[in-house]
Design an enzyme around this catalytic site. Structure first.
Site, mmCIF file in Angstrom:
data_model
loop_
_atom_site.group_PDB
_atom_site.id
_atom_site.type_symbol
_atom_site.label_atom_id
_atom_site.label_comp_id
_atom_site.label_asym_id
_atom_site.label_seq_id
_atom_site.Cartn_x
_atom_site.Cartn_y
_atom_site.Cartn_z
ATOM 1 N N HIS A 54 0.863 -1.184 0.000
ATOM 2 C CA HIS A 54 0.000 0.000 0.000
ATOM 3 C C HIS A 54 0.899 1.234 0.000
ATOM 4 C CE1 HIS A 54 -3.870 -1.972 1.772
ATOM 5 N NE2 HIS A 54 -3.352 -2.683 0.775
ATOM 6 N N GLU A 56 1.087 3.800 1.919
ATOM 7 C CA GLU A 56 1.654 4.137 3.222
ATOM 8 C C GLU A 56 2.860 3.264 3.545
ATOM 9 O OE1 GLU A 56 -1.542 3.465 2.461
ATOM 10 O OE2 GLU A 56 -2.888 4.204 4.018
ATOM 11 N N CYS A 84 -5.909 1.857 6.111
ATOM 12 C CA CYS A 84 -6.582 0.609 6.447
ATOM 13 C C CYS A 84 -5.975 0.041 7.743
ATOM 14 C CB CYS A 84 -6.428 -0.391 5.299
ATOM 15 S SG CYS A 84 -4.740 -1.042 5.126
ATOM 16 N N CYS A 87 -2.105 -0.679 7.432
ATOM 17 C CA CYS A 87 -1.305 0.547 7.398
ATOM 18 C C CYS A 87 -1.337 1.276 8.736
ATOM 19 C CB CYS A 87 -1.779 1.443 6.263
ATOM 20 S SG CYS A 87 -1.455 0.699 4.643
#
Length: 152
Positions: A54, A56, A84, A87
């Protein structure tokens, strides 16, 4: 130090790189206490065959590599979409001081949409969280991406 909008524009630049790579357009940047961008990333799970890639996580990895430390004390993370569960955990473990996100993620957001994991008392680290910075721009980018994917 520059404004939150300045850094969110840099995160949006990363999201556009992800879009160009065929990924969901989410971008992130890590900023140190002096206002320097020390980590960048965009969503890359498809191209990287990595479910943890992701935006992040990619930005946190980049910043950690540049600093030579997985602890990002005093740093801020700017991301174009509400983090999420995965993360959020990485952000807390990295000891990021502040998270600023643009658009909410109603299905899996863990800062306000589904829960606020950053506020849970069992963590030994507190993260300041602010949402909604350039939310309209980030939301538009995501809507346009998914609209093209859903065309017959």
């Amino acid at each position: 130090m520059r404004s939150d909008e300045f850094y969110m524009h840099r995160a949006l630049d990363q999201a556009r790189l992800g879009l160009a790579a065929g990924e969901v357009p989410v971008g992130a940047v890590v900023v140190d206490g002096d206002g320097d961008i020390i980590g960048v990333g965009y969503n890359a799970p498809v191209g990287g065959h990595d479910p943890s890639a992701h935006a992040e996580i990619c930005a946190l990895r980049d910043a950690g590599t540049r600093l030579g430390n997985y602890r990002l004390d005093g740093c801020s993370l700017y991301v174009t979409l509400e983090p999420c569960l995965m993360c959020t955990g990485a952000i807390i473990h990295a000891r990021v001081a502040r998270v600023v996100y643009a658009a909410v993620e109603p299905r899996s957001g863990m800062a306000e949409s589904k829960a606020n994991l950053f506020a849970q008392p069992w963590y030994n680290h507190r993260v300041t969280v602010e949402g909604g910075v350039l939310a309209t721009r980030a939301s538009r980018l995501l809507r346009e991406f998914f609209a093209t994917r859903r065309q017959p």
